[in-house]
Design a protein around this motif. Structure first.
Motif, PDB file in Angstrom:
ATOM      1  N   ARG A   1       7.362 -67.137   1.420  1.00  0.00           N
ATOM      2  CA  ARG A   1       7.273 -68.605   1.351  1.00  0.00           C
ATOM      3  C   ARG A   1       6.401 -69.138   2.494  1.00  0.00           C
ATOM      4  O   ARG A   1       6.131 -68.380   3.439  1.00  0.00           O
ATOM      5  CB  ARG A   1       8.673 -69.207   1.445  1.00  0.00           C
ATOM      6  N   ASP A   2       5.995 -70.380   2.381  1.00  0.00           N
ATOM      7  CA  ASP A   2       5.257 -71.035   3.477  1.00  0.00           C
ATOM      8  C   ASP A   2       6.180 -71.120   4.688  1.00  0.00           C
ATOM      9  O   ASP A   2       7.384 -71.381   4.545  1.00  0.00           O
ATOM     10  CB  ASP A   2       4.859 -72.473   3.092  1.00  0.00           C
ATOM     11  N   GLY A   3       5.616 -70.956   5.875  1.00  0.00           N
ATOM     12  CA  GLY A   3       6.433 -71.200   7.073  1.00  0.00           C
ATOM     13  C   GLY A   3       5.944 -70.398   8.265  1.00  0.00           C
ATOM     14  O   GLY A   3       4.907 -69.745   8.209  1.00  0.00           O
ATOM     15  N   VAL A   4       6.735 -70.475   9.345  1.00  0.00           N
ATOM     16  CA  VAL A   4       6.419 -69.778  10.597  1.00  0.00           C
ATOM     17  C   VAL A   4       7.128 -68.428  10.588  1.00  0.00           C
ATOM     18  O   VAL A   4       8.350 -68.349  10.392  1.00  0.00           O
ATOM     19  CB  VAL A   4       6.870 -70.615  11.818  1.00  0.00           C
ATOM     20  N   TYR A   5       6.357 -67.362  10.742  1.00  0.00           N
ATOM     21  CA  TYR A   5       6.878 -65.997  10.742  1.00  0.00           C
ATOM     22  C   TYR A   5       6.789 -65.430  12.165  1.00  0.00           C
ATOM     23  O   TYR A   5       5.767 -65.600  12.843  1.00  0.00           O
ATOM     24  CB  TYR A   5       6.071 -65.110   9.797  1.00  0.00           C
ATOM     25  N   ARG A   6       7.873 -64.785  12.588  1.00  0.00           N
ATOM     26  CA  ARG A   6       7.839 -64.052  13.860  1.00  0.00           C
ATOM     27  C   ARG A   6       7.714 -62.576  13.496  1.00  0.00           C
ATOM     28  O   ARG A   6       8.483 -62.050  12.683  1.00  0.00           O
ATOM     29  CB  ARG A   6       9.128 -64.291  14.658  1.00  0.00           C
ATOM     30  N   LEU A   7       6.673 -61.924  14.076  1.00  0.00           N
ATOM     31  CA  LEU A   7       6.456 -60.499  13.785  1.00  0.00           C
ATOM     32  C   LEU A   7       6.770 -59.702  15.048  1.00  0.00           C
ATOM     33  O   LEU A   7       6.283 -60.036  16.131  1.00  0.00           O
ATOM     34  CB  LEU A   7       5.008 -60.295  13.338  1.00  0.00           C
ATOM     35  N   HIS A   8       7.589 -58.678  14.917  1.00  0.00           N
ATOM     36  CA  HIS A   8       8.099 -57.924  16.074  1.00  0.00           C
ATOM     37  C   HIS A   8       7.585 -56.488  15.986  1.00  0.00           C
ATOM     38  O   HIS A   8       7.885 -55.776  15.006  1.00  0.00           O
ATOM     39  CB  HIS A   8       9.631 -57.912  16.066  1.00  0.00           C
ATOM     40  N   LEU A   9       6.853 -56.046  17.016  1.00  0.00           N
ATOM     41  CA  LEU A   9       6.289 -54.693  17.006  1.00  0.00           C
ATOM     42  C   LEU A   9       6.803 -53.941  18.240  1.00  0.00           C
ATOM     43  O   LEU A   9       6.544 -54.376  19.372  1.00  0.00           O
ATOM     44  CB  LEU A   9       4.766 -54.767  17.031  1.00  0.00           C
ATOM     45  N   ARG A  10       7.567 -52.867  17.986  1.00  0.00           N
ATOM     46  CA  ARG A  10       8.105 -52.077  19.099  1.00  0.00           C
ATOM     47  C   ARG A  10       7.367 -50.760  19.143  1.00  0.00           C
ATOM     48  O   ARG A  10       7.147 -50.128  18.106  1.00  0.00           O
ATOM     49  CB  ARG A  10       9.613 -51.815  18.874  1.00  0.00           C
ATOM     50  N   SER A  11       6.947 -50.336  20.345  1.00  0.00           N
ATOM     51  CA  SER A  11       6.211 -49.064  20.418  1.00  0.00           C
ATOM     52  C   SER A  11       6.314 -48.428  21.796  1.00  0.00           C
ATOM     53  O   SER A  11       6.518 -49.115  22.805  1.00  0.00           O
ATOM     54  CB  SER A  11       4.736 -49.286  20.085  1.00  0.00           C
ATOM     55  N   ASP A  12       6.176 -47.144  21.825  1.00  0.00           N
ATOM     56  CA  ASP A  12       5.954 -46.307  23.022  1.00  0.00           C
ATOM     57  C   ASP A  12       4.908 -45.301  22.582  1.00  0.00           C
ATOM     58  O   ASP A  12       5.199 -44.458  21.753  1.00  0.00           O
ATOM     59  CB  ASP A  12       7.259 -45.587  23.404  1.00  0.00           C
ATOM     60  N   ASP A  13       3.662 -45.442  22.984  1.00  0.00           N
ATOM     61  CA  ASP A  13       3.069 -46.278  23.997  1.00  0.00           C
ATOM     62  C   ASP A  13       2.546 -47.574  23.365  1.00  0.00           C
ATOM     63  O   ASP A  13       3.329 -48.347  22.832  1.00  0.00           O
ATOM     64  CB  ASP A  13       1.942 -45.513  24.720  1.00  0.00           C
ATOM     65  N   GLY A  14       1.223 -47.759  23.308  1.00  0.00           N
ATOM     66  CA  GLY A  14       0.676 -49.088  23.004  1.00  0.00           C
ATOM     67  C   GLY A  14       0.484 -49.355  21.519  1.00  0.00           C
ATOM     68  O   GLY A  14       0.331 -48.444  20.700  1.00  0.00           O
TER      69      GLY A  14
END
Ligand code: FHN
Length: 698
Positions: A613-626
């Protein structure tokens, strides 16, 4: 305009879950000299100084050259025959450290390559089997003692030479057959016993190379216990165990050992009350000597870093990589001398001070030390001298007692600096004062312990919004009363929505607000109609969702993502466009499944993210290393660098439909981790489901 929710929130310490040894008397006594010292010299020296970063034409190596150039053990050992630092002079090294204002030295008794700079009875892979035949550690320890500096040993747990250390490097042909890691641990403990017994009082055991799986928490506790048993006054860093949070260096909860945290090449963003930590840092880009690396930080930058570290309650361990001849590079000597010149004038604002009471200052930093009675001396480190001659110290309720340049303190002719109250701030008049670059230190004595009131916090879901947004304001209840006594002041939060500073007749906060246009909210605490806090300010931007792509029919797309797998050795994300992938394919989602080896590899995932849907999305990226995440060409999540598993979040407004997405990732050594999650508008955070990912058909 609606209303704010006035919440006097008791905000506790927001620091991550960090551990500290049981505070107690013994710990404080052990740490006392180190907390007073604040500034030390790190020395990385060994056989790697001979190639000086170069091998078969490549010149970017450092102390890791045996591994990064894949030099077989038997070939690397031959550097031993050439190690003859005829210009080594322990007294000269110690004199340079002392001249820089440093109070302790930590030197590599053994780095990862396994070569020992001291006379060990447990190996002949040491300095006594070189043409030099002198125990460098003994000479340096004695010279330090003569000059009143403490000596410490950097000793690597990881050992690329000892036949019983595991794992082998992935490129090695040397067999691991018969290797016995417990036998290696016994060897390691024997050498630690030598280092803590044969060289007089040792200030610090600085372990490193603890990250490989063969070294366990139990091993760390055992080695920490040995140090305590042999030398109870020697402090031990947190890399003895497994609790270090990567390059950020602080110790995680969970009973991990170590007297202090060890951020590396970085400074924690804020002070960490009650946490002992030390930032270690190179002057150029290498720990060990690299003859070609002339990219040195300026002396001014090193001075400001020292001030930044100490203003947050830490120690600064600044590195030098000596040459094979046994000398400090001239660039390092020049910087040590320049830092020392500043320290001779301003050392009292560093030695034995504690973190300043301010979360941040726009013009510099602050350290502090208690004065007799209950009063406090604040050392204001001014990086940016005010053009108008007014230095505003925000959000401090204390009464000023005395103010002058540190360099004039206690001098009969000291010129007093005017300090007057202006609302929540103290304003110092510097019109007739000459700055002393790169950091001018002003000593401001105030009555009592510092009473600092931070700006109110403005909270909302995000800084961007599509339709509307709710915001609230709060102030830390702890800050509303003098430290350790008195009643909390009665305050009113007042606000404006045009970016101007709230005044005593501005509307009072009284409930949540609903924003429908781009707005800058400013909030300030008032007590009896007078400003009582600095202004808290936050801008919220109304945005139009990024249009979904059209054209290519969804039916031509398959579930999942396309990937490319690369192999290489990087310290940051490479430009994958300039590389050739070792393999291509597709996967259900972002994962480590495509990797073919445990370290030194990279991945790039490409496809489409289906926004429901339309709207504000928060995207979360977790990593070791970059890692990084792009939507189209827009970088949404920046999580690059060498670090442990860390999650970074980005925010983007999307229209319903497919959006092109690219995730890039690299792993150097140690633990690995990669995970993608999202928080769609109106939903809670969750892994991105495979149903939301598409790729073009092969
Ligand atoms: O791998 C080592 C590196 O060579 C250097 O010794 C630094 C300094 O703290 N520590 C490790 C990298 O984190």
């Amino acid at each position: 305009m609606g209303r704010f929710a006035a919440m006097l929130v008791l905000c506790g310490c927001a620091a991550a879950a960090l551990a500290q040894p049981a505070p107690g008397e013994a710990h404080d006594q052990r740490m006392a000299w180190w907390r007073e010292a604040r500034f030390g010299l790190f020395i990385h020296w060994g056989l790697y100084a001979i190639p000086a970063g170069e091998w078969q034409g490549a010149t970017g190596h450092g102390e890791w050259i045996m591994h990064t150039a894949q030099i077989p053990v038997e070939e690397y050992e031959r550097f031993r025959e050439r190690f003859n630092p005829v210009r080594f002079d322990a007294d000269a090294w110690v004199a340079l450290a002392a001249e820089a204002g440093m109070k302790y030295i930590v030197i590599t008794s053994k780095h990862h390559d396994g070569f020992c700079l001291f006379d060990s009875q447990f190996t002949d892979y040491d300095v006594m089997s070189t043409p030099f035949k002198r125990d460098i550690m003994k000479e340096l320890a004695a010279a330090a003692q003569r000059r009143g500096l403490r000596i410490g040993w950097y000793h690597s747990i990881m050992d690329w030479h000892h036949p019983d250390y595991l794992p082998r490097r992935d490129w090695e042909r040397r067999s691991a057959a018969g290797a016995d890691f417990d036998r290696y641990r016994a060897h390691l403990k024997n050498q630690v016993r030598e280092l803590l017994t044969n060289y007089g009082p040792i200030g610090v055991m600085w372990f490193d190379g603890e990250w490989e799986d063969t070294w366990t928490h139990a091993h760390g506790l055992d080695l920490f216990g040995l140090c305590r048993e042999i030398a109870p006054h020697t402090i031990v860093n947190n890399r003895v165990d497994k609790g270090r949070a990567g390059m950020a260096g602080l110790t995680l909860e969970g009973g991990f050992a170590g007297d202090f945290g060890t951020p590396e090449q970085e400074v924690p963003p804020t002070g960490l009350p009650g946490v002992d930590w030390e930032t270690c840092m190179t002057m150029n880009n290498h720990w060990g000597y690299n003859a070609r690396d002339l990219d040195y930080k300026s002396a001014d930058e090193l001075i400001r870093t020292l001030v930044d570290v100490v203003s947050k309650g830490g120690n600064f361990l600044l590195n030098v990589g000596p040459t094979a001849e046994g000398e400090f590079p001239p660039e390092s000597v020049e910087r040590l001398r320049a830092v020392g010149a500043w320290m001779r004038l301003n050392g009292p604002s560093i030695y034995g001070t504690q973190a300043g009471p301010f979360a941040a200052l726009p013009w510099g930093r602050c350290t502090q030390r208690p004065l007799d009675g209950d009063d406090t001396r604040l050392f204001l480190h001014v990086f940016d001298w005010p053009a108008d001659g007014r230095l505003v110290v925000p959000g401090i309720a204390n009464t000023p007692l005395h103010c002058s340049l540190l360099t004039e303190l206690d001098q009969p002719a000291a010129r007093l600096i005017g300090a007057r109250r202006d609302g929540d701030a103290l304003v110092l008049t510097l019109r007739d004062v000459e700055p002393l670059p790169p950091v001018t230190v002003i000593a401001l004595d105030v009555r009592g312990r510092p009473w600092v009131i931070p700006a109110p916090i403005i909270s909302a879901a995000d800084d961007v919004f599509v339709d509307d947004l709710e915001a609230t304001a709060s102030i830390d209840g702890h800050a509303l009363k003098p430290p350790d006594r008195g009643e909390a002041a009665s305050v009113t939060l007042r606000y404006t929505t045009d970016g101007s500073d709230p005044a005593r007749n501005s509307p009072a906060v009284s409930g949540p607000v609903r924003l429908r246009q781009t707005t800058t909210l400013s909030v300030r605490a008032f007590r009896d109609d007078a400003p009582f806090s600095p202004v808290g300010r936050r801008t919220f931007t109304r945005v139009t969702p990024r249009p979904a792509i059209s054209g290519a029919a969804a039916a031509e797309r398959e579930p999942g993502l396309a990937y490319e797998y690369y192999e290489g050795d990087w310290q940051r994300l490479p430009n994958f466009d300039a590389l050739s992938p070792a393999r291509r394919g597709h996967v259900d989602g972002v994962s480590l499944a495509p990797r073919a080896r445990p370290e030194r590899f990279g991945l790039r995932f490409r496809g489409f993210l289906q926004a429901p849907r339309d709207g504000v999305y928060r995207l979360h990226l977790r990593s070791d290393d970059g890692s990084r995440l792009y939507v189209g060409d827009q970088l949404v999540v920046e999580n690059d660098g060498l670090h442990v598993a860390e999650e970074r979040t980005g925010v983007i407004a999307l229209a319903a439909g497919p959006h092109p997405v690219t995730i890039t990732y690299f792993q150097r050594t140690g633990d690995v981790d990669l995970a993608l999650a999202w928080t769609p508008p109106g939903e809670s955070k969750a892994p991105v489901p495979p149903a939301a990912l598409r790729r073009n058909r092969d």
